[in-house]
Design a protein around this motif. Structure first.
Motif, mmCIF file in Angstrom:
data_model
loop_
_atom_site.group_PDB
_atom_site.id
_atom_site.type_symbol
_atom_site.label_atom_id
_atom_site.label_comp_id
_atom_site.label_asym_id
_atom_site.label_seq_id
_atom_site.Cartn_x
_atom_site.Cartn_y
_atom_site.Cartn_z
ATOM 1 N N GLY A 184 0.819 -1.200 0.000
ATOM 2 C CA GLY A 184 0.000 0.000 0.000
ATOM 3 C C GLY A 184 0.852 1.248 0.000
ATOM 4 N N ALA A 185 0.175 2.362 0.181
ATOM 5 C CA ALA A 185 0.866 3.649 0.245
ATOM 6 C C ALA A 185 0.026 4.620 1.050
ATOM 7 N N GLY A 186 0.712 5.516 1.702
ATOM 8 C CA GLY A 186 0.060 6.631 2.386
ATOM 9 C C GLY A 186 0.780 7.904 1.999
ATOM 10 N N ALA A 187 0.032 8.971 1.796
ATOM 11 C CA ALA A 187 0.654 10.240 1.425
ATOM 12 C C ALA A 187 0.029 11.355 2.247
ATOM 13 N N LEU A 188 0.852 12.278 2.707
ATOM 14 C CA LEU A 188 0.367 13.423 3.469
ATOM 15 C C LEU A 188 0.972 14.707 2.913
ATOM 16 N N VAL A 189 0.120 15.702 2.731
ATOM 17 C CA VAL A 189 0.617 17.045 2.443
ATOM 18 C C VAL A 189 0.773 17.754 3.776
ATOM 19 N N LEU A 190 2.006 18.029 4.148
ATOM 20 C CA LEU A 190 2.269 18.801 5.364
ATOM 21 C C LEU A 190 2.456 20.262 4.973
ATOM 22 N N GLU A 191 2.026 21.135 5.858
ATOM 23 C CA GLU A 191 2.077 22.548 5.534
ATOM 24 C C GLU A 191 2.225 23.328 6.833
ATOM 25 N N SER A 192 2.877 24.464 6.759
ATOM 26 C CA SER A 192 2.895 25.309 7.955
ATOM 27 C C SER A 192 1.477 25.823 8.172
ATOM 28 N N LEU A 193 1.098 25.967 9.448
ATOM 29 C CA LEU A 193 -0.253 26.468 9.755
ATOM 30 C C LEU A 193 -0.471 27.828 9.100
ATOM 31 N N GLU A 194 0.597 28.611 9.102
ATOM 32 C CA GLU A 194 0.478 29.942 8.520
ATOM 33 C C GLU A 194 0.120 29.867 7.036
#
Lengths: 396, 426
Positions: free
Chosen positions: B247-257
């Protein structure tokens, strides 16, 4: 950089290549211009074999050595040299918070098992059954652990007690550049105080010669300097291990560590390989540091591998630097993939420690003698397939 | 507006996009529906004949075709699907231009038996195959495509090409903790202020005969082949190993700002990361449990919270006798008396062990657990282990809210990573 205590300093150098072991042996051979190449074992291809080594000196337990394949032994040995060089051997307090980043590929296959299975295939009417049975019965259970990329780091934790953190980057030459880049970035930003960074490669591997040959990447017909390998070019794989202890200046000074050199501006890029893209991306990276370079005391240590057209494209970039002295280390130590960038940073630090550059080894005339004192070295990475990078190493 | 920096003065890192592929299906919707229904994705292996093997089951992703079928092409395709879902949900950047770096957890790569057999056919002389012959055949030019497929950097290169991530992507392995390490690298890059966003992915497609046999030879795998869906039984007394899965998992991480500025929906917060390497043994954890305990505590410290704040644990929970024992011991040490009342459910009971992808896949599921207020169960929990007196959310999903959760990932080679996630920015 605003806070000098966050400068990233090289305080430990562990190096073993075909030239021998340690900074002094490496330096002597680079100056004498001696080439250690084996052009028989894999003829028409060549490799640079590992110099003499007594693994017991850094991996005292035979049981540990037996759990490793050659690439792990070379790397674990080089990591031990770096830890020794930094004066950290047995310093549990510091090693237990040392952040480790290893640049690694995969480990050796059991080529005898492979060829036995492949030879038996045509005679069977159930090849899948044969494959399953032979793998179940013939593979050594622990071989898996000697093949897993992250188990070089695992072995370093076990043998040397480095346990702050452990990360393994993969992806050929780019892995080495990124390993150094992330370690330095974390130190600069205060996310880490001290890191052990490096990699290793065993060139004496049939299955890796196969991989290189898929794209006809190996040099044929005997050794030549990196710049003198003709239109088709080619790689000469080299066995080596290289590790660096990199720490914040504040941390190094507080413990009274000797600083060999400082490192900054570590850049990694991934241009799509099209005509002149290597030249262009190297020029772009150079522009970001050009104002820091003092051309009277600087040189370039090139990561050129001999692969074409990448080497030709790097050469075009280097020729545009206004006569800055250039050396390609792969002429001596060969192509070592993930470990290439780290070994070149190590050699840069060694040269800066001596304050001068070793002689040219290049019939093409790109490499020119340097008589001035050496204070800065720009190390480049140009992967044989991908993996461009650059960093600035300065005298302590 | 609330602060965009955490207690330590670092940019707060949030999640604005998630994607997932497992043996249960593609996408968050299908996965979540099946996961909360207690459905297993473990089945008999069809991809290759399992004659003579002790383990004949896996959590394979069977609904996706690639050519050739091999770990790197499967890993690329799974990652592609998960990233597409994550980036679409996030709405960040523009098509083919993701404004940040790629951190990709992927299994080590090498050529596989179909390719080796293909080469051997060209290398056979007098009924014998030698590697010298194989090297010669390799250089014929007929196999040039293998160079690109079987380099370690190829999966990341394909994803970086398609989604236009910035700079040199990092392919990494910390064995079964890889997916969590990918997320950790993204969090660190955003905290350093190097980037406003990062694409963090774990992917694994390595269910093939040799990989299965390698794990089998280390006695790591469950051999409870019948019925397949009952094989993965984390924390049960009769647990007998993990089940390989993909399988695979993907996350877009971003600064809260950055997320606030874009008006992006915040799916959760990556509040803290912890790690600690174990120098005890190549495959076993230190009997004193110190590295696991230290790893969890480092993650809590990094998030600036105490054990009291954790209301859900997403354990590594592989179903091997060793892991579940040592992980439970670690949890009981860190969380003390409260340990028994914190729900702790293993996704691996249903999807198996997705190896390099697990840390990322399970981070997605941990965030979905907090978002939906529903905890997926640990299925196949019929024979409790008297040494593991924890609330494993046995067999049935449960409603519960959690403001903070922790996800553990541990791997061969002494790799330990824990991630603390929060429902909302503090």
């Amino acid at each position: 950089m605003t806070d000098a205590t966050r400068d990233a300093c090289i305080t430990g150098i562990g190096i073993i290549t075909c030239l021998g072991e340690g900074p002094e042996a490496t330096w002597q051979k680079l100056n004498s211009g001696e080439i250690n190449v084996d052009d028989k074992t894999y003829a028409p291809f060549s490799i640079h074999p590992l110099g003499p080594v007594d693994f017991d000196k850094q991996i005292p337990k035979k049981g540990d050595q037996r759990q490793m394949e050659a690439w792990q032994r070379i790397g674990t040995y080089a990591a031990g040299l770096a830890i020794d060089s930094a004066g950290l051997k047995g310093n549990t307090e510091i090693l237990s918070r040392t952040d480790m980043i290893v640049a690694a590929g995969g480990g050796e296959r059991d080529t005898a098992v492979d060829t036995t299975i492949l030879s038996a295939m045509p005679a069977t009417n159930d090849p899948d059954k044969l494959l399953n049975e032979k793998l179940m019965s013939d593979l050594r259970p622990t071989l898996f652990l000697a093949q897993l990329s992250n188990l070089l780091a695992g072995n370093i934790s076990i043998v040397h007690g480095v346990t702050g953190s452990s990360r393994t980057f993969m992806g050929e030459e780019a892995a080495g550049v990124n390993a150094v880049r992330i370690a330095v970035s974390r130190i600069n930003a205060g996310q880490s105080e001290i890191a052990l960074v490096g990699g290793s490669y065993n060139a004496d591997r049939k299955e890796m010669m196969m991989l290189f040959e898929f794209a006809s990447s190996l040099l044929r017909g005997g050794h030549a300097g990196v710049w003198d390998r003709g239109e088709h070019g080619g790689l000469v794989p080299g066995s080596l291990g290289a590790f660096l202890v990199i720490e914040s200046r504040g941390h190094a000074e507080k413990r009274g560590a000797k600083i060999f050199a400082c490192i900054s501006d570590v850049m990694a890029e991934r241009p799509k390989r099209t005509a002149r893209s290597v030249t262009t991306v190297l020029q772009q990276m150079w522009q970001r540091i050009a104002n820091k370079i003092d051309k009277r005391s600087a040189a370039v240590l090139s990561g050129a591998t001999g692969a074409e057209p990448a080497t030709r494209e790097e050469r075009e970039f280097l020729k545009g630097l206004g006569g800055l002295p250039v050396r390609a280390t792969a002429t001596y130590i060969g192509q070592a993939l993930e470990a290439q960038f780290v070994v070149n940073v190590a050699i840069a630090a060694i040269a800066l420690g001596h304050g001068n550059l070793f002689p040219p080894h290049d019939k093409s005339g790109l490499e020119q003698p340097m008589s001035d004192q050496l204070k800065q070295v720009v190390v480049t990475s140009v992967g044989y397939w991908r993996g461009e990078g650059m960093a600035l190493i300065r005298a302590a | 507006m609330a602060a965009t920096r955490d207690k330590a003065g670092r940019p707060i890192v949030v999640v604005t996009g998630m994607g997932v592929v497992t043996s249960l299906g593609a996408g968050k919707t299908e996965n979540w529906q099946k996961l909360t229904a207690g459905q297993s994705g473990i089945r008999s292996i069809k991809r290759f004949p399992t004659t003579g093997l002790k383990t004949t089951i896996a959590g394979t992703v069977d609904f996706i075709d690639v050519d050739p079928v091999c770990a790197p092409t499967l890993a690329t395709r799974f990652a592609d699907l998960a990233v597409d879902e994550a980036v679409s949900q996030s709405g960040i950047g523009s098509k083919g231009n993701f404004p940040g770096p790629l951190f990709l957890a992927v299994a080590p790569v090498e050529i596989e038996w179909p390719q080796r057999i293909d080469l051997a056919g060209a290398a056979m002389t007098k009924g014998q195959v030698s590697y010298e012959g194989i090297v010669k055949a390799a250089g014929s030019g007929k196999y040039a495509k293998y160079n690109d497929i079987f380099l370690f950097g190829s999966v990341a290169d394909a994803i970086a090409d398609k989604y236009g991530t910035q700079g040199s992507p990092i392919s990494l392995s910390t064995a079964c903790a890889s997916g969590a390490t990918a997320i950790q690298l993204g969090v660190e890059a955003i905290r350093r202020g190097e980037t406003d966003a990062a694409l963090c992915v774990g992917t694994d497609g390595s269910v093939n005969a040799e990989s299965l046999i390698r794990f089998s030879l280390l006695s790591a795998l469950s051999t409870s082949n019948n019925p397949p869906e009952s094989a993965s039984k984390p924390f049960s007394k009769n647990r007998d190993g993990f089940v390989m899965a993909e399988g695979a998992g993907a996350l877009v991480l971003e600064s809260l700002e950055s997320a606030n500025t874009r008006g992006a929906k915040i799916l959760g917060v990556l509040a803290g990361c912890g790690e600690m390497a174990d120098a005890f043994h190549r495959t076993r954890s230190s009997p004193d449990g110190k590295p696991i305990i230290g790893c969890i505590r480092n993650a809590l410290d990094d998030a600036g919270i105490t054990p009291q704040d954790i209301e859900y644990i997403n354990p590594h929970g592989t179903g091997t006798p060793e892991n579940d024992k040592m992980e439970s011991k670690g949890v009981m040490t860190v969380f003390g008396d409260r340990a028994k009342s914190i729900p702790m459910s293993s996704n691996k009971s249903m999807i198996g062990h997705t190896l390099s992808a697990a840390g990322a896949v399970e981070a997605v599921f941990t965030l979905l657990t907090m978002e939906t207020g529903r905890i997926p169960p640990t299925i196949n929990y019929n024979t409790p282990d008297p040494d593991i007196l924890l609330d494993v959310v046995p067999n049935k999903a449960r409603d519960a809210s959690a403001r903070y959760a922790i996800s553990n990932s541990f791997g061969f080679g002494g790799q330990n990573v824990s991630l603390v996630m929060a429902r909302e920015p503090a």
